[in-house]
Scaffold this motif. Structure first.
Motif, PDB file in Angstrom:
ATOM      1  N   ASP A   1      -1.472   1.849   1.007  1.00 31.01           N
ATOM      2  CA  ASP A   1      -1.808   0.461   1.304  1.00 31.01           C
ATOM      3  C   ASP A   1      -3.171   0.120   0.689  1.00 31.01           C
ATOM      4  O   ASP A   1      -4.212   0.603   1.135  1.00 31.01           O
ATOM      5  N   ILE A   2      -3.133  -0.725  -0.346  1.00 30.96           N
ATOM      6  CA  ILE A   2      -4.368  -1.048  -1.074  1.00 30.96           C
ATOM      7  C   ILE A   2      -5.362  -1.785  -0.184  1.00 30.96           C
ATOM      8  O   ILE A   2      -6.567  -1.512  -0.202  1.00 30.96           O
ATOM      9  N   ASN A   3      -4.852  -2.709   0.627  1.00 29.80           N
ATOM     10  CA  ASN A   3      -5.749  -3.479   1.488  1.00 29.80           C
ATOM     11  C   ASN A   3      -6.405  -2.591   2.544  1.00 29.80           C
ATOM     12  O   ASN A   3      -7.570  -2.767   2.890  1.00 29.80           O
ATOM     13  N   GLN A   4      -5.632  -1.645   3.044  1.00 32.68           N
ATOM     14  CA  GLN A   4      -6.183  -0.694   4.011  1.00 32.68           C
ATOM     15  C   GLN A   4      -7.311   0.113   3.348  1.00 32.68           C
ATOM     16  O   GLN A   4      -8.382   0.292   3.929  1.00 32.68           O
ATOM     17  N   ALA A   5      -7.049   0.558   2.126  1.00 33.37           N
ATOM     18  CA  ALA A   5      -8.056   1.335   1.400  1.00 33.37           C
ATOM     19  C   ALA A   5      -9.315   0.495   1.182  1.00 33.37           C
ATOM     20  O   ALA A   5     -10.435   0.958   1.417  1.00 33.37           O
ATOM     21  N   ALA A   6      -9.133  -0.768   0.751  1.00 38.41           N
ATOM     22  CA  ALA A   6     -10.291  -1.608   0.446  1.00 38.41           C
ATOM     23  C   ALA A   6     -11.097  -1.918   1.689  1.00 38.41           C
ATOM     24  O   ALA A   6     -12.302  -2.065   1.652  1.00 38.41           O
ATOM     25  N   ARG A   7     -10.403  -1.989   2.829  1.00 38.81           N
ATOM     26  CA  ARG A   7     -11.104  -2.337   4.044  1.00 38.81           C
ATOM     27  C   ARG A   7     -11.910  -1.181   4.621  1.00 38.81           C
ATOM     28  O   ARG A   7     -13.015  -1.363   5.104  1.00 38.81           O
TER      29      ARG A   7
ATOM     30  N   GLY B   1     -14.668   3.148  -8.362  1.00 39.75           N
ATOM     31  CA  GLY B   1     -15.872   2.435  -7.958  1.00 39.75           C
ATOM     32  C   GLY B   1     -15.695   1.845  -6.580  1.00 39.75           C
ATOM     33  O   GLY B   1     -14.754   2.183  -5.857  1.00 39.75           O
ATOM     34  N   SER B   2     -16.594   0.954  -6.207  1.00 42.95           N
ATOM     35  CA  SER B   2     -16.508   0.340  -4.884  1.00 42.95           C
ATOM     36  C   SER B   2     -15.305  -0.610  -4.849  1.00 42.95           C
ATOM     37  O   SER B   2     -14.818  -1.033  -5.903  1.00 42.95           O
ATOM     38  N   PRO B   3     -14.809  -0.944  -3.669  1.00 50.20           N
ATOM     39  CA  PRO B   3     -13.666  -1.862  -3.587  1.00 50.20           C
ATOM     40  C   PRO B   3     -13.907  -3.159  -4.357  1.00 50.20           C
ATOM     41  O   PRO B   3     -12.998  -3.649  -5.026  1.00 50.20           O
ATOM     42  N   ASP B   4     -15.131  -3.688  -4.293  1.00 45.44           N
ATOM     43  CA  ASP B   4     -15.404  -4.935  -5.006  1.00 45.44           C
ATOM     44  C   ASP B   4     -15.267  -4.776  -6.518  1.00 45.44           C
ATOM     45  O   ASP B   4     -14.808  -5.665  -7.212  1.00 45.44           O
ATOM     46  N   GLU B   5     -15.682  -3.626  -7.010  1.00 46.03           N
ATOM     47  CA  GLU B   5     -15.582  -3.396  -8.448  1.00 46.03           C
ATOM     48  C   GLU B   5     -14.138  -3.156  -8.882  1.00 46.03           C
ATOM     49  O   GLU B   5     -13.709  -3.594  -9.940  1.00 46.03           O
ATOM     50  N   VAL B   6     -13.395  -2.448  -8.045  1.00 45.47           N
ATOM     51  CA  VAL B   6     -12.084  -1.964  -8.483  1.00 45.47           C
ATOM     52  C   VAL B   6     -10.960  -2.945  -8.172  1.00 45.47           C
ATOM     53  O   VAL B   6     -10.061  -3.168  -9.000  1.00 45.47           O
TER      54      VAL B   6
ATOM     55  N   HIS C   1      -8.734 -12.193  -2.188  1.00 42.74           N
ATOM     56  CA  HIS C   1      -9.436 -12.989  -1.177  1.00 42.74           C
ATOM     57  C   HIS C   1     -10.350 -12.087  -0.385  1.00 42.74           C
ATOM     58  O   HIS C   1     -10.336 -10.867  -0.557  1.00 42.74           O
ATOM     59  N   ARG C   2     -11.150 -12.715   0.482  1.00 42.31           N
ATOM     60  CA  ARG C   2     -12.009 -11.932   1.353  1.00 42.31           C
ATOM     61  C   ARG C   2     -11.292 -11.693   2.669  1.00 42.31           C
ATOM     62  O   ARG C   2     -10.699 -12.608   3.233  1.00 42.31           O
ATOM     63  N   ASP C   3     -11.351 -10.489   3.149  1.00 41.12           N
ATOM     64  CA  ASP C   3     -10.824 -10.204   4.476  1.00 41.12           C
ATOM     65  C   ASP C   3     -11.670 -10.986   5.483  1.00 41.12           C
ATOM     66  O   ASP C   3     -12.887 -10.844   5.508  1.00 41.12           O
ATOM     67  N   PRO C   4     -11.033 -11.872   6.265  1.00 41.91           N
ATOM     68  CA  PRO C   4     -11.810 -12.739   7.150  1.00 41.91           C
ATOM     69  C   PRO C   4     -12.597 -11.973   8.213  1.00 41.91           C
ATOM     70  O   PRO C   4     -13.566 -12.498   8.759  1.00 41.91           O
ATOM     71  N   VAL C   5     -12.219 -10.751   8.524  1.00 38.59           N
ATOM     72  CA  VAL C   5     -12.936  -9.999   9.558  1.00 38.59           C
ATOM     73  C   VAL C   5     -14.016  -9.111   8.959  1.00 38.59           C
ATOM     74  O   VAL C   5     -15.178  -9.167   9.349  1.00 38.59           O
ATOM     75  N   ALA C   6     -13.637  -8.305   7.959  1.00 43.40           N
ATOM     76  CA  ALA C   6     -14.575  -7.316   7.437  1.00 43.40           C
ATOM     77  C   ALA C   6     -15.323  -7.791   6.203  1.00 43.40           C
ATOM     78  O   ALA C   6     -16.334  -7.195   5.823  1.00 43.40           O
ATOM     79  N   GLY C   7     -14.821  -8.841   5.561  1.00 43.43           N
ATOM     80  CA  GLY C   7     -15.479  -9.331   4.363  1.00 43.43           C
ATOM     81  C   GLY C   7     -15.181  -8.518   3.116  1.00 43.43           C
ATOM     82  O   GLY C   7     -15.754  -8.759   2.052  1.00 43.43           O
ATOM     83  N   THR C   8     -14.293  -7.553   3.244  1.00 47.54           N
ATOM     84  CA  THR C   8     -13.934  -6.720   2.093  1.00 47.54           C
ATOM     85  C   THR C   8     -12.863  -7.434   1.260  1.00 47.54           C
ATOM     86  O   THR C   8     -12.183  -8.325   1.761  1.00 47.54           O
ATOM     87  N   PRO C   9     -12.711  -7.052  -0.022  1.00 46.73           N
ATOM     88  CA  PRO C   9     -11.680  -7.710  -0.821  1.00 46.73           C
ATOM     89  C   PRO C   9     -10.277  -7.329  -0.359  1.00 46.73           C
ATOM     90  O   PRO C   9     -10.078  -6.210   0.133  1.00 46.73           O
TER      91      PRO C   9
END
Lengths: 333, 256
Positions: B197-203, B220-225, B242-250
């Motif tokens: 799960d890419i979103n899980q990884a990014a979060r 690299g970092s989630p923002d870079e990758v 998009h930005r995760d509304p809770v964590a702010g991660t991509p």
């Protein structure tokens, strides 16, 4: 009850049972009358003028000691095999080691081409080792997936049958040796003497100590290969060491008393039932139980067709075969 | 202390799945290995866990050939939680977790007072302390997974490898596990996990490694990758970031 106390009291109980059984074995069903008291005198104050006491010391005692050690060795070998393969049906007699060792011995003791090439113990170990290697390769058991359990047993049965057929062929070709080889194939303690004991016990003792030292690794192997490796077990080394110990134990046993089956299959299961799954706890119990079972079989071997003797191996097969069927049914149904 | 691959090829039956890879995993991070099915992410992890040998090249641990590293020493430094676990018969939860201490115990495997403390602590951390006297075979899949986690945590290694740890879990257990791994990472443990799960990884992770067809594509970092271009290139997917509304991660949202 607290586990250490439970283990200890069970151990003491088993040892006491074993001593009583041994004492009984020394005098029961003797053609020349021997009493329990003769045994006591023979052990405490030996008088070589008394026939009964000489029978105890010269014939019965080496036979008893051999029976005890044979039982412990076979139980240990079965426990190691079950641990290495994670297969509850694994045992020297099931996975072809017994039959292979028998073939190796039949070859060196009958065929002139092989005669004296190796000692019989070495021949038994080589034969057993080769047969086991074949079984493990055919049953692809080095990958301990756990799905190939039936295949492993099938390979064992096939290789055992092949070795047995070849052994019979060898025996038929060398008729004058046949009778001796046949008794020996059935596995009997009747010929155990101080002389055979003196070469048997050091080898068997090395095997037994090695088996005890292997138990922590066997415990971790039960978690599967990946976990065992992860916890620092060198898989190749443990498997080779375990296999070598099985060959030493079974080879020494077979070259001393012939092929005795089913002890290595049954006893580890009973020990596990009593002690749980920790190999460090149940292997010593399996050794005691194995020693007791073979001693009992040897005692009965003199009783069943008294004053003749039935091979102890045949008696163990009578007990063992139904147990094997029970295990197979329990696994698959 | 670091884990790296040097011209590393790994595969099955002579077929390389990971091809000539050069990769150094950064220390102290929570790292996810990502990529489409068959990209070699699990194969790479299996090589780092020494389940698979290197076909060519080398996997290195602290600059030394990983596959020649002493087994016992490595088991104090690098732990693995495999994807599928056997169900051991007749073993109690506390005994299984205690096996995690085997790298530290003497030859006979006797636990010291400190070992007992660590075992208890790890059971508490994973919420398995109440199960300690139960048989592992009696537990549910999720409970069992936590018990295995407690075992590798008891190994007390600075590095932890996990192979798709969330695959067979309910969503609540997935979240719980990711939080737990995050906590462990904050305590200083380097965590390397294969995830689907890419979103899980990014979060939850702070370093992403993306592979495709056995090759390293991005890290690299989630923002870079995690970019639209990467998703297009690696997964052939049209998606917006998009930005995760809770964590702010991509996070990626797939387009029609």
């Amino acid at each position: 009850m607290n586990t250490p106390i439970k283990s200890l009291s069970l151990g003491i109980l088993l040892c006491m049972g074993l001593v009583l059984l041994s004492w009984w074995n020394l005098f029961a069903w003797s053609v020349v009358p021997v009493t329990g008291l003769d045994v006591w005198h023979a052990v405490t104050a030996f008088d070589s003028q008394v026939i009964a006491q000489r029978i105890v010391i010269d014939l019965r005692l080496p036979r008893l000691l051999t029976a005890l050690l044979v039982g412990a060795a076979l139980a240990a070998a079965g426990t190691i095999m079950q641990g290495l393969t994670r297969n509850p049906l694994a045992a020297p007699s099931v996975l072809g080691v017994n039959a292979g060792a028998a073939l190796g011995m039949a070859l060196v003791s009958t065929l002139p081409a092989f005669y004296g090439a190796f000692s019989t113990s070495i021949a038994a170990m080589l034969g057993g080792g080769l047969a086991w290697l074949l079984v493990m390769l055919l049953g692809s058991a080095w990958r301990m997936g756990g799905n190939d359990q039936g295949r492993l047993v099938l390979a064992g049965v096939a290789i055992s049958a092949l070795c047995a057929a070849l052994t019979k062929a060898v025996v038929i070709m060398e008729e004058d040796q046949a009778a001796g080889v046949m008794t020996w194939l059935a596995g009997s303690l009747a010929d155990a003497r101080w002389q055979s004991w003196s070469t048997f016990w050091p080898v068997a003792l090395v095997g037994l100590i090695g088996a005890l030292l292997l138990t922590p690794a066997l415990n971790l192997l039960q978690l599967g290969e990946d976990n065992a490796r992860n916890l620092g077990i060198n898989l190749l080394r443990s498997k080779l060491l375990g296999s070598l110990l099985v060959l030493i134990l079974v080879g020494a046993t077979i070259s001393t008393v012939g092929s005795i089956g089913f002890v290595g299959l049954i006893v580890p299961h009973i020990a596990r039932l009593l002690m749980g799954q920790d190999f460090r706890l149940f292997l010593p119990v399996a050794m005691l139980l194995g020693a007791g079972l073979v001693t009992l079989a040897d005692t009965l071997s003199r009783a069943i067709t008294y004053p003749m003797e039935t091979p102890a191996g045949a008696i163990l097969a009578l007990i063992g075969a139904p147990f094997f069927i029970y295990l197979v049914r329990k696994r698959t149904l | 202390m670091s884990l790296s691959a040097h011209q590393l090829s790994v595969g099955y039956h002579g077929q390389a799945i990971v091809k000539d890879m050069d990769l150094t995993l950064p220390d102290g991070r929570f790292i996810a290995l990502l990529g489409p099915n068959g990209c070699g992410k699990s194969t790479l992890l299996k090589c780092f866990a020494r389940i698979l040998p290197a076909m060519s090249g080398e996997a290195r641990w602290q600059g030394q050939n990983l596959h020649a590293y002493p087994s016992k020493q490595l088991s104090k430094e690098l732990a693995l939680l495999p994807q599928t676990q056997p169900i051991p018969e007749g073993i109690k939860v506390q005994d299984l977790v205690a096996y995690g201490r085997s790298p530290y115990t003497g030859f006979w495997g006797k636990l010291s007072q400190q070992d007992h403390q660590i075992v208890e602590q790890m059971m508490q951390q994973t919420g398995t302390y109440e199960l300690k006297d139960k048989l592992v075979s009696e537990l549910s899949g999720g409970q069992r997974q936590r018990v295995w986690l407690a075992m590798v945590l008891a190994q007390d290694t600075p590095y932890l490898l996990l192979d798709e740890p969330t695959t067979y879990m309910d969503i609540n257990h997935q979240v719980e596990l990711m939080h737990q791994l995050q906590r462990l990472n904050k305590q200083g443990k380097t965590i390397i996990t294969v995830l689907h799960d890419i979103n899980q990884a990014a979060r939850y992770c702070d370093h992403l490694v993306v592979m495709k067809e056995g090759e390293l594509k991005h890290q690299g970092s989630p923002d870079e990758v995690l970019t639209s271009a990467m998703l297009k290139e690696v997964f052939s997917l049209n998606a917006q970031i998009h930005r995760d509304p809770v964590a702010g991660t991509p996070m990626c949202v797939v387009e029609d």
